[in-house]
Motif scaffolding. Sequence first.
Motif, PDB file in Angstrom:
ATOM      1  N   ASP A 181      85.301  61.429  11.069  1.00 49.29           N
ATOM      2  CA  ASP A 181      84.215  62.366  11.326  1.00 49.29           C
ATOM      3  C   ASP A 181      83.101  62.203  10.296  1.00 49.29           C
ATOM      4  O   ASP A 181      81.927  62.143  10.633  1.00 49.29           O
ATOM      5  CB  ASP A 181      84.750  63.801  11.302  1.00 49.29           C
ATOM      6  CG  ASP A 181      83.695  64.823  11.687  1.00 49.29           C
ATOM      7  OD1 ASP A 181      83.289  64.823  12.863  1.00 49.29           O
ATOM      8  OD2 ASP A 181      83.278  65.603  10.823  1.00 49.29           O
ATOM      9  N   SER A 182      83.459  62.078   9.029  1.00 49.23           N
ATOM     10  CA  SER A 182      82.470  61.981   7.957  1.00 49.23           C
ATOM     11  C   SER A 182      81.889  60.584   7.820  1.00 49.23           C
ATOM     12  O   SER A 182      80.775  60.416   7.314  1.00 49.23           O
ATOM     13  CB  SER A 182      83.099  62.391   6.631  1.00 49.23           C
ATOM     14  OG  SER A 182      84.067  61.428   6.221  1.00 49.23           O
ATOM     15  N   GLY A 183      82.647  59.576   8.225  1.00 53.55           N
ATOM     16  CA  GLY A 183      82.197  58.198   8.036  1.00 53.55           C
ATOM     17  C   GLY A 183      82.260  57.749   6.592  1.00 53.55           C
ATOM     18  O   GLY A 183      81.695  56.707   6.234  1.00 53.55           O
ATOM     19  N   GLY A 184      82.953  58.533   5.749  1.00 54.35           N
ATOM     20  CA  GLY A 184      82.996  58.181   4.334  1.00 54.35           C
ATOM     21  C   GLY A 184      84.381  58.196   3.732  1.00 54.35           C
ATOM     22  O   GLY A 184      84.518  58.142   2.505  1.00 54.35           O
ATOM     23  N   THR A 185      85.422  58.261   4.578  1.00 52.31           N
ATOM     24  CA  THR A 185      86.789  58.281   4.071  1.00 52.31           C
ATOM     25  C   THR A 185      87.171  56.907   3.535  1.00 52.31           C
ATOM     26  O   THR A 185      87.081  55.906   4.254  1.00 52.31           O
ATOM     27  CB  THR A 185      87.770  58.690   5.181  1.00 52.31           C
ATOM     28  OG1 THR A 185      87.342  59.939   5.736  1.00 52.31           O
ATOM     29  CG2 THR A 185      89.175  58.819   4.647  1.00 52.31           C
ATOM     30  N   LYS A 186      87.606  56.847   2.285  1.00 52.19           N
ATOM     31  CA  LYS A 186      87.850  55.553   1.627  1.00 52.19           C
ATOM     32  C   LYS A 186      88.894  54.712   2.361  1.00 52.19           C
ATOM     33  O   LYS A 186      88.724  53.498   2.504  1.00 52.19           O
ATOM     34  CB  LYS A 186      88.279  55.767   0.177  1.00 52.19           C
ATOM     35  CG  LYS A 186      88.358  54.455  -0.610  1.00 52.19           C
ATOM     36  CD  LYS A 186      88.705  54.686  -2.050  1.00 52.19           C
ATOM     37  CE  LYS A 186      88.642  53.369  -2.836  1.00 52.19           C
ATOM     38  NZ  LYS A 186      89.489  52.316  -2.270  1.00 52.19           N
ATOM     39  N   LEU A 187      89.981  55.340   2.826  1.00 50.51           N
ATOM     40  CA  LEU A 187      91.011  54.586   3.541  1.00 50.51           C
ATOM     41  C   LEU A 187      90.426  53.878   4.760  1.00 50.51           C
ATOM     42  O   LEU A 187      90.694  52.695   4.989  1.00 50.51           O
ATOM     43  CB  LEU A 187      92.148  55.526   3.974  1.00 50.51           C
ATOM     44  CG  LEU A 187      93.208  54.915   4.896  1.00 50.51           C
ATOM     45  CD1 LEU A 187      93.987  53.817   4.172  1.00 50.51           C
ATOM     46  CD2 LEU A 187      94.158  55.999   5.395  1.00 50.51           C
ATOM     47  N   ILE A 188      89.618  54.591   5.527  1.00 41.97           N
ATOM     48  CA  ILE A 188      89.033  54.017   6.738  1.00 41.97           C
ATOM     49  C   ILE A 188      88.026  52.925   6.375  1.00 41.97           C
ATOM     50  O   ILE A 188      87.931  51.897   7.061  1.00 41.97           O
ATOM     51  CB  ILE A 188      88.365  55.111   7.587  1.00 41.97           C
ATOM     52  CG1 ILE A 188      89.396  56.196   7.944  1.00 41.97           C
ATOM     53  CG2 ILE A 188      87.768  54.522   8.863  1.00 41.97           C
ATOM     54  CD1 ILE A 188      90.631  55.686   8.641  1.00 41.97           C
ATOM     55  N   LEU A 189      87.292  53.112   5.297  1.00 41.21           N
ATOM     56  CA  LEU A 189      86.356  52.077   4.848  1.00 41.21           C
ATOM     57  C   LEU A 189      87.108  50.824   4.415  1.00 41.21           C
ATOM     58  O   LEU A 189      86.668  49.697   4.706  1.00 41.21           O
ATOM     59  CB  LEU A 189      85.498  52.611   3.697  1.00 41.21           C
ATOM     60  CG  LEU A 189      84.597  53.808   4.009  1.00 41.21           C
ATOM     61  CD1 LEU A 189      83.835  54.226   2.755  1.00 41.21           C
ATOM     62  CD2 LEU A 189      83.635  53.485   5.136  1.00 41.21           C
ATOM     63  N   ASP A 190      88.235  50.995   3.738  1.00 39.16           N
ATOM     64  CA  ASP A 190      89.044  49.845   3.327  1.00 39.16           C
ATOM     65  C   ASP A 190      89.543  49.074   4.551  1.00 39.16           C
ATOM     66  O   ASP A 190      89.540  47.837   4.566  1.00 39.16           O
ATOM     67  CB  ASP A 190      90.237  50.305   2.490  1.00 39.16           C
ATOM     68  CG  ASP A 190      89.831  50.775   1.097  1.00 39.16           C
ATOM     69  OD1 ASP A 190      88.693  50.472   0.674  1.00 39.16           O
ATOM     70  OD2 ASP A 190      90.649  51.445   0.433  1.00 39.16           O
ATOM     71  N   ILE A 191      89.957  49.812   5.588  1.00 43.91           N
ATOM     72  CA  ILE A 191      90.462  49.152   6.796  1.00 43.91           C
ATOM     73  C   ILE A 191      89.322  48.457   7.530  1.00 43.91           C
ATOM     74  O   ILE A 191      89.509  47.360   8.105  1.00 43.91           O
ATOM     75  CB  ILE A 191      91.183  50.175   7.696  1.00 43.91           C
ATOM     76  CG1 ILE A 191      92.451  50.672   6.988  1.00 43.91           C
ATOM     77  CG2 ILE A 191      91.542  49.554   9.049  1.00 43.91           C
ATOM     78  CD1 ILE A 191      93.167  51.795   7.699  1.00 43.91           C
ATOM     79  N   ALA A 192      88.137  49.037   7.511  1.00 44.90           N
ATOM     80  CA  ALA A 192      86.974  48.376   8.112  1.00 44.90           C
ATOM     81  C   ALA A 192      86.676  47.056   7.408  1.00 44.90           C
ATOM     82  O   ALA A 192      86.333  46.052   8.049  1.00 44.90           O
ATOM     83  CB  ALA A 192      85.756  49.295   8.049  1.00 44.90           C
ATOM     84  N   GLU A 193      86.820  47.056   6.086  1.00 37.86           N
ATOM     85  CA  GLU A 193      86.627  45.813   5.314  1.00 37.86           C
ATOM     86  C   GLU A 193      87.657  44.765   5.731  1.00 37.86           C
ATOM     87  O   GLU A 193      87.333  43.570   5.865  1.00 37.86           O
ATOM     88  CB  GLU A 193      86.745  46.108   3.816  1.00 37.86           C
ATOM     89  CG  GLU A 193      85.628  46.972   3.253  1.00 37.86           C
ATOM     90  CD  GLU A 193      84.397  46.164   2.887  1.00 37.86           C
ATOM     91  OE1 GLU A 193      84.277  45.012   3.342  1.00 37.86           O
ATOM     92  OE2 GLU A 193      83.552  46.711   2.162  1.00 37.86           O
ATOM     93  N   ILE A 194      88.900  45.194   5.925  1.00 40.52           N
ATOM     94  CA  ILE A 194      89.954  44.273   6.352  1.00 40.52           C
ATOM     95  C   ILE A 194      89.614  43.682   7.721  1.00 40.52           C
ATOM     96  O   ILE A 194      89.795  42.478   7.958  1.00 40.52           O
ATOM     97  CB  ILE A 194      91.319  44.999   6.407  1.00 40.52           C
ATOM     98  CG1 ILE A 194      91.764  45.384   4.989  1.00 40.52           C
ATOM     99  CG2 ILE A 194      92.385  44.132   7.074  1.00 40.52           C
ATOM    100  CD1 ILE A 194      92.977  46.291   4.947  1.00 40.52           C
ATOM    101  N   CYS A 195      89.111  44.521   8.621  1.00 38.38           N
ATOM    102  CA  CYS A 195      88.710  44.039   9.946  1.00 38.38           C
ATOM    103  C   CYS A 195      87.626  42.971   9.829  1.00 38.38           C
ATOM    104  O   CYS A 195      87.692  41.928  10.495  1.00 38.38           O
ATOM    105  CB  CYS A 195      88.195  45.200  10.802  1.00 38.38           C
ATOM    106  SG  CYS A 195      89.461  46.315  11.416  1.00 38.38           S
ATOM    107  N   ASN A 196      86.624  43.221   9.002  1.00 38.45           N
ATOM    108  CA  ASN A 196      85.536  42.253   8.837  1.00 38.45           C
ATOM    109  C   ASN A 196      86.031  40.954   8.221  1.00 38.45           C
ATOM    110  O   ASN A 196      85.635  39.858   8.636  1.00 38.45           O
ATOM    111  CB  ASN A 196      84.430  42.860   7.973  1.00 38.45           C
ATOM    112  CG  ASN A 196      83.596  43.876   8.730  1.00 38.45           C
ATOM    113  OD1 ASN A 196      83.456  43.790   9.954  1.00 38.45           O
ATOM    114  ND2 ASN A 196      83.042  44.855   8.029  1.00 38.45           N
ATOM    115  N   GLN A 197      86.915  41.065   7.233  1.00 38.57           N
ATOM    116  CA  GLN A 197      87.441  39.869   6.572  1.00 38.57           C
ATOM    117  C   GLN A 197      88.265  39.004   7.524  1.00 38.57           C
ATOM    118  O   GLN A 197      88.210  37.774   7.471  1.00 38.57           O
ATOM    119  CB  GLN A 197      88.289  40.265   5.369  1.00 38.57           C
ATOM    120  CG  GLN A 197      87.504  40.885   4.223  1.00 38.57           C
ATOM    121  CD  GLN A 197      88.400  41.534   3.190  1.00 38.57           C
ATOM    122  OE1 GLN A 197      89.627  41.408   3.230  1.00 38.57           O
ATOM    123  NE2 GLN A 197      87.796  42.252   2.247  1.00 38.57           N
TER     124      GLN A 197
END
Length: 276
Positions: A181-197
């Motif tokens: 919802d916030s777009g700023g949760t660190k766990l979700i951001l880390d997983i987004a980085e994994i997806c991009n990598q």
Amino acid sequence: MTNPAIRAIKQIYSTLYGQEAKVADYVLRHPDIAAKMTVTELAERSHVSEATVMRFSKKAGFKGFYHLKISLARQSVLKQTITDDPNLSTVVRDLFKEKVADLGWTQQVIDISVLQETLNQLKKSQMVYLFAAGNTNNLAAYASYLFNQLGVKAISTPLPEAQLNLAYQMRPTDFCLLLSDSGGTKLILDIAEICNQNRIPMVALTSQDKSPLTQLARRVLLGVHRAPSALEIAASTRLPLIAILDLLVTLLAADDSGHYVQYGSEREGNLAQYKY
């Protein structure tokens, strides 16, 4: 009574550097607005970097910007209670009116091309991974159950460590739905980085169009709650995101092949033994 966050900012104001003072000035002038912003939005309004906002938040005595937001919002939540209006029917009408308005905003801003891409990925991917955190976790479990009921293999887990393990198991033939919802949760951001990598197809479902998550995810489905809530904390509900998930499930069931609705009907028949 002075808000604790405002008090903390005033106490450390003289120690702030120029860029940090810009953030402080904006928050002190617009505390109610800042309490509803993402770190990206506050950085833009203050004309500084996101790193500066985070550094300022820590100087003010908070673990991060999110904790500063909670403190800023606390006072307005205490001010606004349902008991402000003794007519409960009026409160019910106003709250439902706000939720209907949120759904209307969501309908207007939803990206049809991303919606179509999401449906295509759901249909062709070997496995759908759903990730969320905090009180958005229930949405991931909800969507996972419905997708599986239609024959779309999906998996989710509420445990952060288990989510990271799943994230590293994803392959380019899989699909990732990130719910925040916030777009700023660190766990979700880390997983987004994994997806991009690892080049994992992903779509983000969020209520914040300017957030760290939307900077990482190329494809975004936006659920909006813009209506000014009569009860401030009610804005934290996830109705717009639930509506998008329901939309995806409904569109899958309406697929011309009839495969998904037939599979779902068969599963419902199997589950009928547990119902009266």
